[in-house]
Design an enzyme around this catalytic site. Structure first.
Site, mmCIF file in Angstrom:
data_model
loop_
_atom_site.group_PDB
_atom_site.id
_atom_site.type_symbol
_atom_site.label_atom_id
_atom_site.label_comp_id
_atom_site.label_asym_id
_atom_site.label_seq_id
_atom_site.Cartn_x
_atom_site.Cartn_y
_atom_site.Cartn_z
ATOM 1 N N CYS A 132 -23.284 -14.767 8.228
ATOM 2 C CA CYS A 132 -23.414 -15.996 7.427
ATOM 3 C C CYS A 132 -22.080 -16.754 7.445
ATOM 4 C CB CYS A 132 -23.889 -15.603 6.022
ATOM 5 S SG CYS A 132 -23.997 -16.914 4.805
ATOM 6 N N ASP A 179 -35.102 -18.797 9.534
ATOM 7 C CA ASP A 179 -33.895 -18.999 8.723
ATOM 8 C C ASP A 179 -33.941 -20.389 8.102
ATOM 9 O OD1 ASP A 179 -31.235 -19.513 7.842
ATOM 10 O OD2 ASP A 179 -30.480 -18.031 9.262
ATOM 11 N N HIS A 212 -32.780 -15.575 6.995
ATOM 12 C CA HIS A 212 -31.315 -15.523 6.901
ATOM 13 C C HIS A 212 -30.870 -14.194 6.294
ATOM 14 C CE1 HIS A 212 -27.490 -17.655 7.051
ATOM 15 N NE2 HIS A 212 -27.197 -17.172 5.858
#
Length: 245
Positions: A132, A179, A212
């Site tokens: 991330c 995502d 994600h």
């Protein structure tokens, strides 16, 4: 960006109940979690945390997994004492919070960590992985830092590095098909730009149905339908590191 009201729709996911097998150390001005293989090693991996910080058990679990595979693993506090993001925080304040935690401004800390790994741990080959926020940091380092051998960027936000593609080192990009923060058109564009500009090995891989954070924020026992992709992502990451370190 996909969602303006929640610019990083990071759900902390399945928090691992995990203590870690390594230890916390002080490396100059940075705290860090370090785990070393019992037999010793001359290969190391810097693990760059997500917005939830260096103490997230999930990230330490991955660091220990690297050690099981023969690497010295270090997860430094790249927020350098500033508070990590909390799931209870107001997403409206996220942009302001992020301003003092720039994934492209970690070079000083990386230099300190590289020196520690070489001088104190005997590391000769060093790579980097990141999740991330940390995935974006990996992209930054792969464009800039000559001392790292390779990198794996896991669902790193790519919009901020959209105009830079001349990677210095082999880089593996992991993305989830579903995502919310990284639309597939961004991933396609990244692939096109890399194809045009990149002179080193790279791979961009999209994992079907994944959201994600899937590699480190999902527990395979809770998400049996995602288990094959979680395991595949972790295996692919290790294989990439083995190939280039």
């Amino acid at each position: 960006m996909a969602n303006e009201s929640r610019p990083c729709p990071c759900d902390i996911g399945d928090r691992f109940d995990y203590g870690g097998r390594g230890q916390e150390v002080q490396v100059e001005h940075i705290k860090a979690y370090v785990c070393k293989p019992p037999a010793g090693a001359d290969k190391a991996v810097i693990v760059i945390h997500d917005i939830f910080g260096w103490q997230l058990p999930n990230t330490r679990y991955i660091a220990d997994m690297l050690t099981t595979n023969g690497y010295i693993a270090i997860c430094p506090d790249f927020f350098v004492g500033q508070e990590a993001w909390k799931p209870s925080n107001d997403w409206a304040s996220f942009d302001d919070w992020l301003k003092t935690r720039d994934a492209g401004k970690i070079d000083k800390e990386v230099d300190v960590v590289l020196k520690y790994l070489k001088d104190q741990c005997g590391a000769k080959k060093i790579g980097v992985i990141g999740f991330c926020w940390g995935g974006a940091a990996v992209q930054h380092l792969m464009l800039k830092n000559p001392h790292l051998k390779t990198g794996v960027s896991l669902y790193g936000v790519i919009s901020r590095f959209a105009d830079k593609h001349s990677l210095l080192h082999p880089t593996f990009f992991i993305f989830g098909e579903k995502d919310d923060i990284i639309p597939l058109e961004q991933v396609t564009l990244l692939e096109q730009k890399l194809k045009q500009n990149c002179k080193v090995d790279y791979e961009v891989k999209i994992y079907p149905g994944q959201t994600h954070g899937f590699v480190h924020r999902k527990r395979e026992d809770i998400n049996p339908q995602d288990k094959p992709y979680i395991e595949e992502g972790r295996k692919d990451m290790i294989n990439w590191l083995n190939k280039y370190l």
